[in-house]
Design a protein around this motif. Structure first.
Motif: not given
Lengths: 181, 998
Positions: B60, B301-303, B306, B384, B390, B393, B414, B416
């Protein structure tokens, strides 16, 4: 003296930067200012009145350990003569003079790495600005209480109670293993 | 496959390929890669499974804030380190890494069923569910939960590596070597101040390493870093530390640094420590910790795929890795546009920039649109898709408070960004006060508690020029505060950069109850639903919500999650963020190994091993030793075939019938000297010393001021103004401290001084009816005859030609002497006495025999018969108290009525009905047989031995009203049944004491 052959100092590991401990005459002198001044006369060396400073003259030294406490160092074999001289000089002055020649050993650590070796496990700053030549103090090295004295820029002397000496030297040797790192 | 290595760029050495494995599969990376960058370059997207729901997770972030990609790195069975952030693991040849918290494999994990059951696993599910039956928690629930939810496993073998610890002092410690930290170190060190600069990363530069196109004073960022570090390195007053994390801020500007020395090497040299703990005492600290990008909170949002926009930029510029080939950026800040623009320039397709701000406008948007990138504003993320990464989206566009347009956009990464959160961890650890800044939507350092200053983006400064100049100024000011003057510096910077301002919190959703979860804390799997549930259940304090949901409590300490959690809670409660408050930042900043805290304290160096001058002799004689504090004391001297019982029986009988030799050197000794020495000791001890004649000694008892026994020993008057005080072995240091305390604080008028002489003297106890015969041939200037040298007499003379203090004393009940000689002579004199005693059958004995002999005589041992609640009278030592003295330490407490209550526990002897049964020390005593628990306990056994001379067992015990019970039968309940004992007086042998005076 017949007793020299019977003497066994603490056996310590050797290292290039380590001065093997030599027997010495040692005293703890405690007393008020007038007594300390008189003792200086008898010892042949004005005792330091500045906190954490040592005074030396030839092969004798006096280390300030506390407001009323001095460590006197002299070559081996002078216990009786110093006791007699101080007894004369201190007549009429309340004081305490105690022979601690065998209580501790003096470990000399010298060379360009001396400061680096000691700083590892001594929580005091030992750079020349903070710990100048002539400074001495009670402090700790690892888990041992020591008296640390810097007689020259690259020379430190540790006065360590005899049963802690092996620990102190072994810890120094362990730290030394990193000097390549 | 999504990530890939781009053709050129990055700071990795492309000429040096590095082989490594992850979950058993071989990969290749470059020197300079982290495990994370190398795996991304190999197209790996799933790095691990999440803590609670076992959801697949990717990398991440790119630095120490990484919440997801925790791995185990294995060198061998003993060198296996779990829970390392893949973003901080430097690649080396042959590195073996494993993912965690998955079984049987990353891609297929059995416990991912937890994810399907997530509606059943709300916040505090475990607290609520596994409460009953209570006994099942330890045996059933906890082991299962621990196995299912968890982190990596620690190694089971001892750690073979060495860890170092150093103290260091400096004028200015600079934490963080990004632009602000380097600038601060440059000015501070130019002043001559002693400067230390540390950074957790393997190379200095911080965020500037991600800016290949920036120029500072005409040099590229890389050149500026190189030149600046070279300048710092050339200065003798500078210490530079890479791979060094400032993990803790302790009082008085003591900072803990964790330096990782060999962790990054393929073959660590064995002579080097693996890690080092620095304890740095700094006159001033400059915190230049930078800032961490904030995620956005939206469903799914944790895929894997991301990722923080800044991380994508770091992977591109530092490692030459594109994190995807078709990316979408969702942002609430201008700064993140750089990531999309740089990836676009590197040939990556940017499918969409979705700006969550309705009013977003200006340079970044214009530049992006000019580059042909589609940009929408007022956007939100509705969800997502993609099982292990991912793939799509769903973007919603907000208008008039509702989602009125949705778009599904394909992507393989993705990015962010919710803006940046200043890193105030260390500042907060220093107890500095934080203040919420509305414009920055961030907590910033406000009032310092320690002599420190923050510099650069960790205090909300935005823009490289401003950050550099802030660092230079703070460096100069810090040096000045330590008495070193220097001018600050102004930097000229050219760089493409945008504002780091952003929006904390949760992206708006059409329906508040989304089927897919929006994660706030990735590492502890805490979602907005969990936080909402906690608030519904009545938790409103952020401290309570944190503990109930565990948000921010994972090993990353919420570096990416705290602000979002706080903003969400604030908006749900309808309060402002500062009203909700911030939880405390705690050390360590990132996890620290146990190794650096152990440091040198292992093996023989764990604690000083203190030995006496005669130790080696005892070793040669085959003595068995016991630890008494730090001392090694000979416990007994077994002969071939003897066990302890046989050896002790033999040693005891030798002392009673002939003569024994015992090393008593460890006893504490204090020389009390001065005209007021007798007055001082009389005020301190319960006994009187004014009347003690020179050449005599007395058994002394020392109380605390509460009247209970603290220590005991024999005190000898060597001269009118000189006393030789002995203490217990364990009490030596504390008695000296107590004496010095009284002298300095209570009676500074007394002319009397203390010197510890514990180690000045070797003490050789010669005990037994033949003791005089053994010593007589060796001593000179001494008359050993009983008339000249009675019991408790003291004299000075010579033995074997060396000076001696000779005590006639006995802890055995026999005729005995204690020979004190300067310690260097101890061994020679011991050997001479041993030789002289051969014709008398002299027998060396140890502490176990000493214990038995003194128990036969009813002599107490402080700490065995006493436990801090025993008065002299309780111990049967009331006779020692000098009644006529006006005062002594503890006297007023002894006058209290309760100290004379007849039912106090008093020392008595116990004889078992069966003479072969030796009681257990510590066993409880009851008055009547056949009691059921809870029994009425009236005392306990303090000492119990087999007595060879009596041919039976003996025991000492503290029993309520014990002296009045002499002759009674009491009972000692033991697992095997009750043992009947008869209460007796404490002296079992030679009651009239005739042998002592032989």
């Amino acid at each position: 003296m017949a007793d020299a052959a019977l003497r066994r100092t603490v056996g310590l590991p050797t290292a290039a930067w380590l001065e093997s401990p030599v027997p010495a005459s040692r005293f703890i002198l405690r007393g008020a200012a007038a007594a300390r001044a008189a003792a200086g006369q008898g010892f042949g060396l004005p005792l330091p009145e500045t906190a954490c400073r040592a005074a030396t003259d030839g092969n004798r030294a006096a280390l300030w350990l506390g407001p009323d406490e001095q460590l006197l160092l002299a070559p081996d074999g002078e216990v009786d003569s110093i006791e007699a001289a101080l007894a004369r000089a201190l007549q009429g002055h309340a004081h305490s003079l105690v022979d601690v020649s065998h209580r501790q050993v003096g470990i000399g650590i010298h060379g360009p790495h001396a400061e680096w070796l000691l700083e590892a496990q001594c929580p005091l700053p030992l750079n020349l600005r903070a710990f100048p030549v002539g400074m001495c103090t009670r402090t700790v090295f690892g888990k041992a209480e020591v008296v640390l004295w810097r007689p020259a820029e690259q020379v430190f002397r540790l006065e360590v109670w005899r049963s802690f000496a092996t620990y102190v030297v072994e810890l120094l040797r362990e730290i030394e293993r990193e000097s390549a790192a | 496959m999504s990530g890939r290595r781009i053709e050129q760029g990055g700071r990795v050495e492309r000429s040096r390929a590095i082989r490594f494995t992850f979950d058993g599969k071989g990969y290749s990376g470059f020197a300079g890669d982290t495990l994370a960058s190398a795996l991304l370059a190999n197209g790996v997207q799933v790095f691990g499974r999440s803590f609670k729901y076992h959801r697949p997770r990717g990398v991440f972030a790119a630095g120490s804030e990484e919440p997801n990609a925790l791995v185990t790195v294995m060198r061998d069975e003993a060198r296996c380190t779990p829970n390392l952030r893949a973003t901080q693991v430097e690649l080396y040849d042959g590195l073996v890494a494993r993912s965690q918290n998955r079984w049987p494999s990353l891609d297929f994990d059995v416990q991912a069923v937890n994810d399907l059951m997530s509606p059943l696993l709300p916040a505090a599910f475990y607290y609520k569910t596994f409460m009953w039956p209570r006994a099942a928690w330890h045996k059933v629930y906890e082991p299962i939960i621990r196995r299912a939810a968890g982190l990596g496993e620690p190694p089971t073998l001892p750690d073979p590596d060495r860890y170092s610890q150093r103290f260091a002092h400096c004028d200015v410690l600079v934490v963080g070597a990004g632009p602000a930290g380097i600038a601060a170190a440059l000015t501070a060190s130019a002043s001559g101040a002693r400067v230390m600069l540390c950074d957790e990363q393997p190379e200095f530069g911080g965020s500037l390493l991600d800016e290949p196109t920036a120029s500072i004073d005409g040099a590229t960022a890389a050149d500026w870093i190189r030149n600046s570090i070279a300048t710092l390195r050339s200065r003798a007053n500078v210490t530079l530390l890479t791979r060094t994390t400032a993990f803790g801020y302790f009082p008085h500007n003591l900072i803990g640094l964790n330096e990782r020395i060999t962790e990054h090497l393929a073959a660590p040299p064995t002579d080097r420590p693996r890690e080092r703990l620095w304890q740095v005492r700094a006159a001033r600290v400059v915190i230049a910790a930078g800032s961490i990008e904030r995620p956005l909170v939206f469903p799914g949002n944790d895929r894997p795929g991301v990722m923080l926009a800044s991380a994508a930029r770091t992977y591109l510029h530092r490692y030459g890795v594109a994190v995807g080939q078709n990316i979408v950026l969702v942002t609430g800040s201008d700064a993140a546009y750089s990531a999309a623009l740089d990836l676009h320039a590197a040939g990556v397709r940017v499918a969409l920039i979705a700006d969550v701000r309705a009013d977003a406008a200006g340079a970044p948007l214009d530049i992006a649109r000019q580059a042909g990138i589609d940009v929408v504003t007022g956007a939100t993320v509705l969800g997502t898709r993609g099982r292990l990464g991912v793939r799509e989206v769903t973007i919603g566009v907000l208008g008039r408070g509702a989602v009125n347009d949705t778009r599904r956009v394909k992507c393989d990464a993705l990015l962010v960004s919710g803006g940046y959160t200043p890193s105030v961890h260390l500042f907060s650890q220093s107890r500095g006060k934080l203040e919420f800044n509305e414009a920055r939507q961030a907590f910033l350092p406000s009032i310092s508690a320690e002599p420190e200053s923050s510099a650069g983006s960790c205090r909300g400064i935005d823009g490289y020029a401003q950050v550099l100049n802030d660092g230079a100024r703070v460096g100069a000011e810090s040096a000045l505060a330590t008495g070193h003057s220097v001018a600050t510096q102004e930097y000229r910077v050219q760089v493409h950069e945008f504002s780091m301002h952003g929006l904390p919190g949760v992206l708006p959703q059409a329906n508040h109850l989304q089927p897919s979860r929006a994660f706030v804390d990735f590492q502890n799997d805490v979602t907005t639903k969990d936080l909402a549930l906690a608030m519904r259940e009545g938790f409103e304090s952020v401290e309570h919500i944190k503990r109930y949901t565990t948000t921010g409590m994972a090993t990353d300490q919420g570096k990416t999650s705290n602000m979002n959690a706080l903003a969400f809670v604030a908006s749900e409660l309808g309060r402002t963020i500062p009203k909700v408050g911030l939880t405390t930042f705690r050390m360590p900043y990132t996890p620290v190994t146990f190794g650096i805290f152990a440091g040198y304290d292992r093996g023989d160096l764990f604690d000083p091993v203190r030995t006496t001058p005669m130790h080696d002799w005892a070793v040669q004689q085959g003595a068995v030793f016991e630890d008494v504090g730090q001392w090694k004391r000979a416990r007994y001297f077994p002969r071939p075939g003897e066990d302890m019982h046989a050896a002790v029986d033999r040693e005891c009988q030798a002392v009673r019938a002939g003569v024994g030799l015992f090393d008593a050197s460890t006893l504490g000794k204090i020389e009390v000297v001065g005209p007021d020495a007798a007055t001082f000791l009389s005020r301190l001890y319960v006994n009187g010393f004014a009347t003690l004649a020179v050449g005599r000694s007395r058994y002394g008892i020392l109380l605390r001021d509460d009247g209970f026994i603290y220590d005991d020993g024999v005190i000898a008057r060597i001269a009118e103004d000189r006393f030789h005080v002995t203490t217990t072995t364990g009490g030596a240091a504390r008695v000296f401290g107590m004496m010095e305390d009284y002298l300095q604080t209570e009676w500074p008028d007394l002319q009397c001084w203390l010197t510890s002489t514990t180690e000045q003297w070797a003490v050789i106890a010669v005990q037994g009816p033949r003791a005089r015969d053994v010593l007589a041939p060796l001593v000179s200037d001494v008359d050993l005859a009983a008339a000249a040298m009675p019991h408790l007499g003291v004299t000075q003379g010579r033995i074997c030609g060396v000076p001696m203090r000779l005590f006639r004393m006995s802890f055995t009940g026999e005729l005995g002497y204690e020979v004190n000689v300067p310690a260097d002579y101890g061994l020679a004199v011991w050997e001479a006495i041993h030789a002289s005693g051969q014709s008398h059958g002299i027998t060396p004995y140890g502490t176990e025999t000493m214990h038995v002999l003194r128990a036969e005589k009813g002599y107490i041992i402080v700490g065995q018969e006493t436990d801090g609640t025993v008065t002299p009278d309780d111990a049967g030592l009331g006779w020692a108290i000098a009644k006529s003295k006006p005062d002594f330490v503890g006297k007023r407490s002894l006058a209290r009525e309760t100290m004379h209550a007849p039912d106090r526990k008093q020392l008595v002897g116990l004889l078992t009905a069966d003479p072969r049964v030796v009681l257990e020390e510590g066993a409880q005593i009851i008055a009547t047989p056949g009691q059921h628990a809870p029994m009425k306990m009236i005392g306990h056994v303090t000492s119990a031995y087999h007595s060879a001379v009596l041919g039976r067992s003996i025991a000492l015990a503290l029993v309520r009203g014990g002296r009045a019970r002499i002759g009674e039968t009491l009972y000692v309940p033991m697992p095997g049944g009750e043992i009947a004992v008869q209460v007796t007086a404490t002296v079992f042998y030679d009651v009239e004491g005739a042998r002592l005076h032989g």
